[in-house]
Design a protein around this motif. Structure first.
Motif, PDB file in Angstrom:
ATOM      1  N   PRO A  18       1.261  60.926  -7.391  1.00 55.93           N
ATOM      2  CA  PRO A  18       1.837  61.031  -6.040  1.00 55.93           C
ATOM      3  C   PRO A  18       0.916  60.501  -4.948  1.00 55.93           C
ATOM      4  CG  PRO A  18       2.320  63.004  -7.279  1.00 55.93           C
ATOM      5  CD  PRO A  18       1.404  62.173  -8.142  1.00 55.93           C
ATOM      6  N   LEU A  19      -0.369  60.790  -5.066  1.00 54.99           N
ATOM      7  CA  LEU A  19      -1.301  60.344  -4.035  1.00 54.99           C
ATOM      8  C   LEU A  19      -1.404  58.823  -4.006  1.00 54.99           C
ATOM      9  CD1 LEU A  19      -3.308  61.077  -1.858  1.00 54.99           C
ATOM     10  CD2 LEU A  19      -5.057  61.379  -3.612  1.00 54.99           C
ATOM     11  N   PHE A  21       0.910  56.803  -5.010  1.00 49.31           N
ATOM     12  CA  PHE A  21       2.201  56.362  -4.479  1.00 49.31           C
ATOM     13  C   PHE A  21       2.173  56.381  -2.950  1.00 49.31           C
ATOM     14  CE2 PHE A  21       6.599  57.225  -3.123  1.00 49.31           C
ATOM     15  CZ  PHE A  21       7.277  56.211  -3.783  1.00 49.31           C
ATOM     16  N   LEU A  22       1.699  57.492  -2.397  1.00 50.32           N
ATOM     17  CA  LEU A  22       1.596  57.628  -0.934  1.00 50.32           C
ATOM     18  C   LEU A  22       0.715  56.523  -0.350  1.00 50.32           C
ATOM     19  CD1 LEU A  22       1.026  61.356   0.147  1.00 50.32           C
ATOM     20  CD2 LEU A  22       2.526  59.695   1.226  1.00 50.32           C
ATOM     21  N   THR A  78       1.501  75.698  -1.356  1.00 49.31           N
ATOM     22  CA  THR A  78       0.375  74.836  -1.684  1.00 49.31           C
ATOM     23  C   THR A  78      -0.998  75.452  -1.439  1.00 49.31           C
ATOM     24  OG1 THR A  78       0.174  73.924   0.533  1.00 49.31           O
ATOM     25  CG2 THR A  78       1.789  72.879  -0.923  1.00 49.31           C
ATOM     26  N   ASP A 118       6.983  69.125   0.892  1.00 52.62           N
ATOM     27  CA  ASP A 118       6.561  67.752   0.629  1.00 52.62           C
ATOM     28  C   ASP A 118       6.453  66.935   1.908  1.00 52.62           C
ATOM     29  OD1 ASP A 118       6.378  67.324  -2.393  1.00 52.62           O
ATOM     30  OD2 ASP A 118       8.266  68.384  -2.173  1.00 52.62           O
ATOM     31  N   SER A 119       7.380  67.139   2.837  1.00 53.92           N
ATOM     32  CA  SER A 119       7.310  66.425   4.107  1.00 53.92           C
ATOM     33  C   SER A 119       6.076  66.847   4.903  1.00 53.92           C
ATOM     34  CB  SER A 119       8.572  66.693   4.937  1.00 53.92           C
ATOM     35  OG  SER A 119       9.693  66.127   4.319  1.00 53.92           O
ATOM     36  N   LEU A 121       3.304  67.991   3.646  1.00 55.44           N
ATOM     37  CA  LEU A 121       2.122  67.448   2.969  1.00 55.44           C
ATOM     38  C   LEU A 121       1.965  65.952   3.247  1.00 55.44           C
ATOM     39  CD1 LEU A 121       2.416  69.308  -0.438  1.00 55.44           C
ATOM     40  CD2 LEU A 121       0.548  69.522   1.205  1.00 55.44           C
ATOM     41  N   GLY A 122       3.081  65.243   3.339  1.00 59.11           N
ATOM     42  CA  GLY A 122       3.008  63.821   3.665  1.00 59.11           C
ATOM     43  C   GLY A 122       2.409  63.597   5.041  1.00 59.11           C
ATOM     44  N   TYR A 164      -8.878  72.333  -0.042  1.00 61.08           N
ATOM     45  CA  TYR A 164      -8.850  71.266  -1.025  1.00 61.08           C
ATOM     46  C   TYR A 164      -9.579  70.055  -0.463  1.00 61.08           C
ATOM     47  CZ  TYR A 164      -5.510  74.058  -3.520  1.00 61.08           C
ATOM     48  OH  TYR A 164      -4.900  75.069  -4.194  1.00 61.08           O
TER      49      TYR A 164
ATOM     50  N   MET B   1      -5.305  69.678  -5.040  1.00 62.84           N
ATOM     51  CA  MET B   1      -5.169  68.311  -4.546  1.00 62.84           C
ATOM     52  C   MET B   1      -3.704  67.941  -4.381  1.00 62.84           C
ATOM     53  SD  MET B   1      -8.191  67.022  -4.066  1.00 62.84           S
ATOM     54  CE  MET B   1      -8.004  65.246  -4.089  1.00 62.84           C
ATOM     55  N   LEU B   2      -3.502  66.910  -3.580  1.00 64.38           N
ATOM     56  CA  LEU B   2      -2.127  66.506  -3.288  1.00 64.38           C
ATOM     57  C   LEU B   2      -1.357  66.127  -4.546  1.00 64.38           C
ATOM     58  CD1 LEU B   2      -2.372  64.376  -0.032  1.00 64.38           C
ATOM     59  CD2 LEU B   2      -1.500  66.663  -0.305  1.00 64.38           C
ATOM     60  N   ASP B   3      -2.052  65.580  -5.524  1.00 68.01           N
ATOM     61  CA  ASP B   3      -1.344  65.168  -6.730  1.00 68.01           C
ATOM     62  C   ASP B   3      -0.629  66.330  -7.405  1.00 68.01           C
ATOM     63  OD1 ASP B   3      -1.675  62.447  -6.812  1.00 68.01           O
ATOM     64  OD2 ASP B   3      -3.638  62.553  -7.753  1.00 68.01           O
ATOM     65  N   GLN B   5       0.247  69.110  -5.683  1.00 67.23           N
ATOM     66  CA  GLN B   5       1.073  69.822  -4.714  1.00 67.23           C
ATOM     67  C   GLN B   5       2.377  69.113  -4.385  1.00 67.23           C
ATOM     68  OE1 GLN B   5      -1.712  70.050  -1.556  1.00 67.23           O
ATOM     69  NE2 GLN B   5      -2.930  71.654  -2.480  1.00 67.23           N
ATOM     70  N   SER B   7       5.691  67.421  -5.040  1.00 67.10           N
ATOM     71  CA  SER B   7       6.669  67.363  -6.128  1.00 67.10           C
ATOM     72  C   SER B   7       7.674  66.226  -5.928  1.00 67.10           C
ATOM     73  CB  SER B   7       7.401  68.702  -6.251  1.00 67.10           C
ATOM     74  OG  SER B   7       8.040  69.009  -5.028  1.00 67.10           O
ATOM     75  N   GLN B   8       7.854  65.821  -4.670  1.00 66.86           N
ATOM     76  CA  GLN B   8       8.786  64.719  -4.376  1.00 66.86           C
ATOM     77  C   GLN B   8       8.056  63.667  -3.537  1.00 66.86           C
ATOM     78  OE1 GLN B   8      13.009  66.117  -3.550  1.00 66.86           O
ATOM     79  NE2 GLN B   8      11.860  67.979  -3.047  1.00 66.86           N
ATOM     80  N   PRO B   9       7.432  62.711  -4.207  1.00 69.53           N
ATOM     81  CA  PRO B   9       6.629  61.712  -3.491  1.00 69.53           C
ATOM     82  C   PRO B   9       7.401  60.934  -2.437  1.00 69.53           C
ATOM     83  CG  PRO B   9       6.200  61.605  -5.837  1.00 69.53           C
ATOM     84  CD  PRO B   9       7.359  62.533  -5.664  1.00 69.53           C
ATOM     85  N   GLU B  10       8.686  60.704  -2.670  1.00 69.14           N
ATOM     86  CA  GLU B  10       9.464  59.944  -1.680  1.00 69.14           C
ATOM     87  C   GLU B  10       9.573  60.707  -0.361  1.00 69.14           C
ATOM     88  OE1 GLU B  10      10.450  60.591  -4.722  1.00 69.14           O
ATOM     89  OE2 GLU B  10      10.939  58.723  -5.760  1.00 69.14           O
ATOM     90  N   LEU B  11       9.768  62.018  -0.456  1.00 65.42           N
ATOM     91  CA  LEU B  11       9.845  62.824   0.765  1.00 65.42           C
ATOM     92  C   LEU B  11       8.513  62.815   1.507  1.00 65.42           C
ATOM     93  CD1 LEU B  11      11.864  66.063  -0.171  1.00 65.42           C
ATOM     94  CD2 LEU B  11      12.528  64.215   1.379  1.00 65.42           C
ATOM     95  N   ALA B  12       7.446  62.979   0.751  1.00 63.99           N
ATOM     96  CA  ALA B  12       6.115  62.974   1.363  1.00 63.99           C
ATOM     97  C   ALA B  12       5.824  61.618   2.008  1.00 63.99           C
ATOM     98  CB  ALA B  12       5.056  63.305   0.317  1.00 63.99           C
TER      99      ALA B  12
END
Lengths: 191, 37
Positions: A18-19, A21-22, A78, A118-119, A121-122, A164, B1-3, B5, B7-12
Protein backbone atom coordinates in the motif's frame (compact mmCIF):
# COMPACT_ATOMS: atom_id res chain seq x y z
CA UNK A 1 -10.95 12.02 -6.70
CA UNK A 2 -8.16 14.17 -8.00
CA UNK A 3 -7.92 14.66 -11.73
CA UNK A 4 -4.30 13.58 -11.45
CA UNK A 5 -5.26 10.15 -10.23
CA UNK A 6 -6.82 8.28 -13.13
CA UNK A 7 -7.64 4.62 -13.31
CA UNK A 8 -5.68 4.30 -16.53
CA UNK A 9 -2.54 5.36 -14.65
CA UNK A 10 -3.18 3.16 -11.68
CA UNK A 11 -0.92 0.32 -10.68
CA UNK A 12 -2.97 -2.68 -9.55
CA UNK A 13 -3.22 -2.19 -5.80
CA UNK A 14 -2.77 -5.81 -4.81
CA UNK A 15 0.51 -6.29 -6.64
CA UNK A 16 2.52 -3.88 -4.52
CA UNK A 17 2.52 -2.74 -0.89
CA UNK A 18 0.00 0.00 0.00
CA UNK A 19 2.74 2.47 0.84
CA UNK A 20 4.49 1.89 -2.46
CA UNK A 21 1.17 2.25 -4.23
CA UNK A 22 0.58 5.59 -2.48
CA UNK A 23 4.07 6.81 -3.31
CA UNK A 24 3.78 5.93 -6.98
CA UNK A 25 0.33 7.43 -7.42
CA UNK A 26 1.08 10.70 -5.67
CA UNK A 27 4.64 11.27 -6.84
CA UNK A 28 3.66 13.71 -9.56
CA UNK A 29 1.50 15.81 -7.25
CA UNK A 30 4.22 15.76 -4.60
CA UNK A 31 6.77 17.08 -7.09
CA UNK A 32 4.33 19.73 -8.34
CA UNK A 33 3.69 20.94 -4.82
CA UNK A 34 7.39 21.20 -3.99
CA UNK A 35 8.01 23.09 -7.21
CA UNK A 36 5.19 25.52 -6.45
CA UNK A 37 6.73 26.79 -3.22
CA UNK A 38 9.85 28.91 -3.42
CA UNK A 39 11.37 27.79 -0.17
CA UNK A 40 14.49 29.90 -0.51
CA UNK A 41 12.41 33.04 -0.97
CA UNK A 42 10.08 32.09 1.88
CA UNK A 43 13.02 31.63 4.24
CA UNK A 44 14.80 34.73 3.06
CA UNK A 45 13.40 37.19 5.58
CA UNK A 46 11.26 37.28 8.69
CA UNK A 47 8.39 38.79 6.70
CA UNK A 48 8.38 36.08 4.03
CA UNK A 49 8.88 33.38 6.63
CA UNK A 50 5.90 34.70 8.61
CA UNK A 51 3.85 34.66 5.40
CA UNK A 52 4.82 31.02 4.83
CA UNK A 53 3.62 30.09 8.33
CA UNK A 54 0.29 31.86 7.78
CA UNK A 55 -0.17 29.93 4.55
CA UNK A 56 0.58 26.64 6.29
CA UNK A 57 -1.91 27.64 8.96
CA UNK A 58 -4.55 28.15 6.25
CA UNK A 59 -4.22 24.44 5.49
CA UNK A 60 -3.54 22.91 8.89
CA UNK A 61 -6.31 24.68 10.80
CA UNK A 62 -9.21 23.31 8.70
CA UNK A 63 -7.36 20.01 8.29
CA UNK A 64 -7.12 19.45 12.02
CA UNK A 65 -10.71 20.56 12.55
CA UNK A 66 -11.86 18.00 10.01
CA UNK A 67 -9.54 15.32 11.34
CA UNK A 68 -10.75 15.80 14.92
CA UNK A 69 -14.18 14.54 14.01
CA UNK A 70 -12.76 11.27 12.73
CA UNK A 71 -9.67 10.84 14.87
CA UNK A 72 -11.40 8.59 17.39
CA UNK A 73 -12.31 6.11 14.69
CA UNK A 74 -8.87 6.42 13.19
CA UNK A 75 -7.21 5.82 16.51
CA UNK A 76 -9.32 2.75 17.13
CA UNK A 77 -8.42 1.36 13.74
CA UNK A 78 -4.73 2.16 13.59
CA UNK A 79 -3.42 3.31 16.99
CA UNK A 80 -2.20 6.44 15.23
CA UNK A 81 -1.43 9.49 17.34
CA UNK A 82 -1.52 12.82 15.63
CA UNK A 83 0.33 15.79 17.09
CA UNK A 84 -1.13 19.20 16.34
CA UNK A 85 0.79 21.46 13.98
CA UNK A 86 -1.66 24.30 14.50
CA UNK A 87 -0.37 24.76 18.04
CA UNK A 88 3.21 24.90 16.76
CA UNK A 89 2.32 27.37 14.02
CA UNK A 90 0.48 29.65 16.43
CA UNK A 91 3.40 29.60 18.87
CA UNK A 92 5.85 30.37 16.07
CA UNK A 93 3.77 33.29 14.82
CA UNK A 94 3.48 34.61 18.35
CA UNK A 95 7.25 34.35 18.76
CA UNK A 96 7.81 36.27 15.54
CA UNK A 97 5.67 39.13 16.79
CA UNK A 98 2.24 40.58 15.97
CA UNK A 99 1.17 40.97 12.39
CA UNK A 100 -1.90 42.51 10.77
CA UNK A 101 -2.50 39.31 8.82
CA UNK A 102 -3.50 37.49 12.00
CA UNK A 103 -7.12 38.57 11.65
CA UNK A 104 -7.31 38.51 7.89
CA UNK A 105 -9.36 35.76 6.24
CA UNK A 106 -7.52 33.37 3.99
CA UNK A 107 -8.72 30.98 1.34
CA UNK A 108 -9.86 27.72 2.88
CA UNK A 109 -8.55 24.85 0.77
CA UNK A 110 -10.76 21.97 -0.28
CA UNK A 111 -9.98 19.01 1.94
CA UNK A 112 -10.64 15.31 1.46
CA UNK A 113 -13.46 13.78 3.46
CA UNK A 114 -12.28 11.71 6.39
CA UNK A 115 -15.23 9.36 6.45
CA UNK A 116 -13.12 6.23 6.75
CA UNK A 117 -9.72 5.36 8.26
CA UNK A 118 -8.06 4.81 4.89
CA UNK A 119 -8.87 8.33 3.73
CA UNK A 120 -7.53 9.78 6.97
CA UNK A 121 -4.35 7.71 6.64
CA UNK A 122 -3.90 8.88 3.05
CA UNK A 123 -4.08 12.50 4.17
CA UNK A 124 -1.73 11.83 7.08
CA UNK A 125 0.76 10.30 4.66
CA UNK A 126 1.00 13.73 3.03
CA UNK A 127 1.07 15.69 6.29
CA UNK A 128 3.73 13.53 7.93
CA UNK A 129 5.84 13.63 4.79
CA UNK A 130 5.67 17.41 4.85
CA UNK A 131 6.85 17.35 8.44
CA UNK A 132 9.81 15.17 7.52
CA UNK A 133 10.91 17.72 4.93
CA UNK A 134 11.10 20.37 7.63
CA UNK A 135 13.15 18.10 9.88
CA UNK A 136 15.65 17.52 7.09
CA UNK A 137 16.15 21.28 6.84
CA UNK A 138 16.59 21.39 10.60
CA UNK A 139 19.37 18.79 10.43
CA UNK A 140 21.11 20.94 7.85
CA UNK A 141 20.93 23.93 10.18
CA UNK A 142 22.25 21.81 13.05
CA UNK A 143 25.18 20.67 10.91
CA UNK A 144 25.94 24.35 10.37
CA UNK A 145 26.23 24.70 14.13
CA UNK A 146 23.27 27.00 14.59
CA UNK A 147 21.04 27.12 17.61
CA UNK A 148 17.34 26.49 17.17
CA UNK A 149 16.02 29.68 15.56
CA UNK A 150 13.13 31.65 16.96
CA UNK A 151 9.73 30.74 15.57
CA UNK A 152 10.82 27.38 14.21
CA UNK A 153 8.77 24.85 16.14
CA UNK A 154 6.58 23.99 13.17
CA UNK A 155 9.16 23.83 10.42
CA UNK A 156 11.74 21.99 12.47
CA UNK A 157 9.32 19.62 14.14
CA UNK A 158 7.94 19.39 17.62
CA UNK A 159 10.48 16.85 18.78
CA UNK A 160 7.65 14.39 19.28
CA UNK A 161 7.69 11.34 17.07
CA UNK A 162 4.65 9.50 15.93
CA UNK A 163 4.16 6.12 17.47
CA UNK A 164 4.87 4.57 14.13
CA UNK A 165 8.11 5.63 12.56
CA UNK A 166 7.47 7.55 9.37
CA UNK A 167 11.08 7.61 8.22
CA UNK A 168 11.30 6.85 4.54
CA UNK A 169 7.60 7.32 3.96
CA UNK A 170 8.29 9.58 1.03
CA UNK A 171 10.92 8.47 -1.38
CA UNK A 172 11.85 12.05 -2.05
CA UNK A 173 10.86 13.73 1.17
CA UNK A 174 14.32 15.20 1.32
CA UNK A 175 14.23 16.79 -2.05
CA UNK A 176 13.53 20.20 -0.57
CA UNK A 177 16.43 22.52 -1.11
CA UNK A 178 18.55 21.88 1.96
CA UNK A 179 20.60 24.98 1.39
CA UNK A 180 17.48 26.83 2.45
CA UNK A 181 18.26 25.77 5.99
CA UNK A 182 21.30 27.98 6.08
CA UNK A 183 19.33 30.94 4.78
CA UNK A 184 16.67 30.28 7.37
CA UNK A 185 19.31 30.29 10.04
CA UNK A 186 20.63 33.62 8.81
CA UNK A 187 17.33 35.47 8.69
CA UNK A 188 15.82 34.11 11.86
CA UNK A 189 18.82 34.56 14.09
CA UNK A 190 18.34 38.26 13.60
CA UNK A 191 14.71 38.30 14.78
CA UNK B 1 3.30 1.15 9.60
CA UNK B 2 1.00 2.29 6.86
CA UNK B 3 1.43 -0.95 4.98
CA UNK B 4 -0.36 -2.81 7.73
CA UNK B 5 -2.90 -0.06 8.44
CA UNK B 6 -4.20 0.73 4.97
CA UNK B 7 -6.78 -1.75 3.80
CA UNK B 8 -8.01 0.13 0.72
CA UNK B 9 -5.07 1.77 -1.05
CA UNK B 10 -7.29 3.47 -3.62
CA UNK B 11 -9.18 5.34 -0.91
CA UNK B 12 -5.97 6.37 0.79
CA UNK B 13 -4.50 7.50 -2.52
CA UNK B 14 -7.53 9.56 -3.41
CA UNK B 15 -7.36 11.34 -0.06
CA UNK B 16 -3.60 11.85 -0.41
CA UNK B 17 -4.09 13.43 -3.84
CA UNK B 18 -6.76 15.73 -2.43
CA UNK B 19 -4.44 16.64 0.44
CA UNK B 20 -1.60 17.55 -1.92
CA UNK B 21 -4.06 19.73 -3.81
CA UNK B 22 -5.19 21.34 -0.54
CA UNK B 23 -1.58 22.22 0.28
CA UNK B 24 -1.11 23.69 -3.18
CA UNK B 25 -4.25 25.79 -2.78
CA UNK B 26 -3.32 26.99 0.68
CA UNK B 27 0.36 27.68 0.04
CA UNK B 28 0.24 29.03 -3.49
CA UNK B 29 -3.09 30.82 -3.76
CA UNK B 30 -2.89 32.41 -0.33
CA UNK B 31 0.58 33.66 -1.18
CA UNK B 32 -1.02 35.80 -3.84
CA UNK B 33 -3.73 36.94 -1.41
CA UNK B 34 -1.14 38.00 1.16
CA UNK B 35 0.96 39.82 -1.42
CA UNK B 36 -2.04 41.93 -2.44
CA UNK B 37 -2.73 43.16 1.10
Amino acid sequence: MSADFRKSDAVPALEIRPLEFLRKQTGKLHAQLEASVDLNASLGSVSTYRSLLYRYLSVYRPFEEALLSSIAELHDATSWRYHSRVTLLERDLLALGPDFRANQPMRRPTLPKFDNPDSALGALYVVEGSSLGGKLIYREVQRAGARRPLGSRFLFGSGVSNRYCMEGIHGHAGSADLTAGTRHQCCLRNV
Amino acid sequence: MLDQQISQPELATSAACAMFEAFREGLQENEEAIRLR
